[in-house]
Design a protein around this motif. Sequence first.
Motif, PDB file in Angstrom:
ATOM      1  N   GLU A  27      -6.416  -0.809   2.318  1.00 21.85           N
ATOM      2  CA  GLU A  27      -6.081   0.454   1.671  1.00 21.85           C
ATOM      3  C   GLU A  27      -6.687   0.490   0.273  1.00 21.85           C
ATOM      4  N   GLY A  81       0.814  -1.206   0.000  1.00 17.59           N
ATOM      5  CA  GLY A  81       0.000   0.000   0.000  1.00 17.59           C
ATOM      6  C   GLY A  81       0.852   1.261   0.000  1.00 17.59           C
ATOM      7  N   TRP A  93      -4.913   8.334   5.023  1.00 12.58           N
ATOM      8  CA  TRP A  93      -5.658   7.070   4.923  1.00 12.58           C
ATOM      9  C   TRP A  93      -7.044   7.225   5.551  1.00 12.58           C
TER      10      TRP A  93
END
Length: 468
Positions: A220, A94, A148
Amino acid sequence: MATLYTPSKFIAARPLPARSGGLNRWRLASFASLSVPIYAAQMPLGVHLPAIYAQHFGLSLGLIGAIFLGERLWGALADPLIGTLSDRTNSRFGRRRPWIVAGAVIFGLAALALFFPAASAVSPLYLAVALFAIYLGSAMIQIPYLAWSGEISGHYHERTRVVTFQTVAGASSLLAVLILPTVIDQLRPADAALKLAAMGAVIIGSLVITVPLALRAFAEPSAPATPTQRLPLGRTLALLFREPLLRRVLLSDFAVTVGQSTRGGLIVFFVTFYMGLPHWASGLFLFQFIFGVIAGPIWAEIGYRIGKARAAVAGELAQVAINLGLLFVVPGQLGPLLALTVAQGLAQGSGNLMLRSMVADVADEHRLRTGEDRSALFFSTFSLSSKAGMAVAVGIALPLVSWLGFDPTAASNTPEALRGLLWVFALGPAITHLISATLIHGFPLHEVRHSEIRRRLEERDAALSPAE
């Protein structure tokens, strides 16, 4: 590139439902738990660690101050660089996870050095290296983590919910590290090593527990099909301040931070010297934090009902009224001050919560308009506005009350000096919170407009995705 929407198109559109579905609360709590070690380190680093390293390890205050100033300057360069590099990262683990894991290792090792030092090893160089390392590790965790948090849901109100969970987790950890030194001061007041170790145990223990929880909570999202354009640092910073919506959010956050830091920096002086209640100084500060923990979900619900910008304005105007109310408290009377402290706690964080949630929406608008995903870079600027706000508050409030005649080392202060302390303590935050409300009033990126932006982004991403 031309703008891909017409703002006036959305003014008459019907609002969407407040929330559709929602993220699993246990997963969300696991993800938000990573806020605990980051927030838990802030209070010891800013309040307790300088005093302990000066009093018990013999480092000069001037030298400690210079080291902390150097860290601020270092952070001003490192934070946007970390944000930019995280946005560019594209690995099988990610974009955000590798940074969080590497940052956690650096942060944990630096925390061990700072909070469990061998007295014989402590020196100015030791403090400088450990302090720079812990702030580097913190930034490597926090900036990708915040980006995120804006990516796990594209829903306007769900983002507020994510930030609320993080805010409550962070405030709870601050509460813990506020209580620990207070208890130790009562039991073993001269034991600096115990105080450091207790705070360090909270930070390191929570880091070990929360990093795996957060990394496993959500998948993710895939990296954008179009890689982010590489820009020199100077052009990157210029790009940030050319973004009008981001600039409004950052300036509003800067004003909020100046107000909060002015109040935090003067509250002990105000309660001790103006109110004549020295035994209540720490207790009132702690009391404010307790109600601040309770306030997060309340302001989230207000945001769901009236929108983020309106909720932020309402919270800031409430802060204005509360701080102006301090002008009418009478020295020696605890009741009115206690009531205003409770109100302050309930209003505390309303602006920060909404503004943080709005950054992800602004990043969506930027990606639709330019094709570039700079979420982590945008969130890194929050660190800059917070650090600048704290520096300005300390750099203005303390010299100002001194210029007005207040001296905390004097046997007694004149009525004029105490009145000057009152005016700075009350009016300073009132003015800055009013500025924050003015800056964010009428913010155009509301729920309906953001929903249209998300729809267009999803359509474009689907069109760019390779066929199965």
